[in-house]
Design a protein around this motif. Structure first.
Motif, PDB file in Angstrom:
ATOM      1  N   UNK A  21       2.846   0.392 -12.472  1.00 18.61           N
ATOM      2  CA  UNK A  21       4.130   0.656 -11.819  1.00 18.61           C
ATOM      3  C   UNK A  21       4.040   0.297 -10.333  1.00 18.61           C
ATOM      4  N   UNK A  22       2.951   0.666  -9.696  1.00 21.88           N
ATOM      5  CA  UNK A  22       2.782   0.376  -8.267  1.00 21.88           C
ATOM      6  C   UNK A  22       2.792  -1.126  -8.001  1.00 21.88           C
ATOM      7  N   UNK A  23       2.110  -1.894  -8.824  1.00 19.26           N
ATOM      8  CA  UNK A  23       2.094  -3.349  -8.643  1.00 19.26           C
ATOM      9  C   UNK A  23       3.480  -3.951  -8.772  1.00 19.26           C
ATOM     10  N   UNK A  24       4.249  -3.489  -9.755  1.00 18.43           N
ATOM     11  CA  UNK A  24       5.616  -3.987  -9.923  1.00 18.43           C
ATOM     12  C   UNK A  24       6.535  -3.528  -8.810  1.00 18.43           C
ATOM     13  N   UNK A  25       6.426  -2.267  -8.430  1.00 15.69           N
ATOM     14  CA  UNK A  25       7.250  -1.723  -7.359  1.00 15.69           C
ATOM     15  C   UNK A  25       6.959  -2.434  -6.034  1.00 15.69           C
ATOM     16  N   UNK A  26       5.709  -2.779  -5.810  1.00 17.56           N
ATOM     17  CA  UNK A  26       5.333  -3.473  -4.575  1.00 17.56           C
ATOM     18  C   UNK A  26       6.100  -4.790  -4.438  1.00 17.56           C
ATOM     19  N   UNK A  27       6.265  -5.501  -5.530  1.00 11.93           N
ATOM     20  CA  UNK A  27       7.010  -6.756  -5.465  1.00 11.93           C
ATOM     21  C   UNK A  27       8.435  -6.506  -4.996  1.00 11.93           C
ATOM     22  N   UNK A  83       0.849  -1.198   0.000  1.00  6.89           N
ATOM     23  CA  UNK A  83       0.000   0.000   0.000  1.00  6.89           C
ATOM     24  C   UNK A  83       0.883   1.246   0.000  1.00  6.89           C
ATOM     25  N   UNK A  84       1.956   1.214   0.781  1.00 10.35           N
ATOM     26  CA  UNK A  84       2.892   2.336   0.791  1.00 10.35           C
ATOM     27  C   UNK A  84       3.502   2.589  -0.573  1.00 10.35           C
ATOM     28  N   UNK A  85       3.855   1.517  -1.269  1.00  4.15           N
ATOM     29  CA  UNK A  85       4.376   1.654  -2.640  1.00  4.15           C
ATOM     30  C   UNK A  85       3.315   2.278  -3.541  1.00  4.15           C
ATOM     31  N   UNK A  88       0.408  -7.189  -3.903  1.00  6.77           N
ATOM     32  CA  UNK A  88       0.689  -6.402  -5.105  1.00  6.77           C
ATOM     33  C   UNK A  88      -0.607  -5.802  -5.657  1.00  6.77           C
ATOM     34  N   UNK A  89      -1.694  -6.535  -5.516  1.00  6.96           N
ATOM     35  CA  UNK A  89      -2.990  -6.019  -5.964  1.00  6.96           C
ATOM     36  C   UNK A  89      -3.460  -4.859  -5.092  1.00  6.96           C
ATOM     37  N   UNK A  90      -3.057  -4.847  -3.835  1.00  4.66           N
ATOM     38  CA  UNK A  90      -3.390  -3.713  -2.968  1.00  4.66           C
ATOM     39  C   UNK A  90      -2.733  -2.442  -3.495  1.00  4.66           C
ATOM     40  N   UNK A  91      -1.474  -2.549  -3.925  1.00  5.01           N
ATOM     41  CA  UNK A  91      -0.789  -1.388  -4.516  1.00  5.01           C
ATOM     42  C   UNK A  91      -1.521  -0.896  -5.749  1.00  5.01           C
TER      43      UNK A  91
END
Length: 172
Positions: A105-111, A86-88, A125-128
């Protein structure tokens, strides 16, 4: 075309790599645990007049109830993975604004963030993605996400006493 090898080089059948079949009572217990935990999220969300049930949390509960021994299911990964992702999402949202490009981008960055923090939890990742698409207010969202994630971990711990399956296998 190449045939799939069904025997080991020794001539014996190749060992199965599939997970063993879940016994019916264990499947029923996991299903009941998951359903009750998700209903609790809906009930608490209704009382707070805030949605607590978001799709990634249903996937998180499926991991906790259905595969409690996996690293992805452990409290560190459920709580840390959800909050860090979520922070990402909020970081990307602040830099790029909401939208599908930002969500990708957020989903990838979360990983990456989860891997570096040793908190892998694929549903997070879906939360991001949700954060970057919907732009919820940060602090209420993070607080509710922490509450919901903790409830899922607590449900898994309580359910382990009923099912005889060990959860968690480690906390942090």
């Amino acid at each position: 075309m190449t045939a799939v090898q069904t025997t080991a080089p020794t001539g014996h059948p190749a060992p199965s790599r599939a997970r063993p079949r879940t016994a019916v009572p264990a499947a029923l217990a996991a299903t009941a645990l998951s359903t009750l935990a998700l209903l609790a999220l809906v009930g608490i969300g209704t009382l707070l007049d805030q949605p607590l049930l978001i799709p990634p949390l249903a996937a998180s509960m499926a991991l906790v109830a259905g595969a409690p021994e996996l690293p992805l299911s452990q409290p560190r990964s459920v709580l840390g993975g959800q909050l860090l992702s979520a922070g990402a999402g909020f970081a990307v949202l602040a830099a790029a604004g909401p939208g599908p490009w930002a969500a990708a981008v957020a989903g990838g960055l979360a990983l990456g963030v989860m891997l570096l923090a040793r908190t892998p939890h694929s549903p997070a990742a879906a939360t991001a993605v949700i954060v970057a698409l919907q732009a919820p207010p940060a602090w209420p969202f993070l607080g509710l996400l922490a509450l919901a994630s903790a409830l899922l971990v607590a449900a898994g711990a309580a359910g382990s006493r009923l099912t005889g399956r060990r959860y968690p296998t480690y906390w942090f």
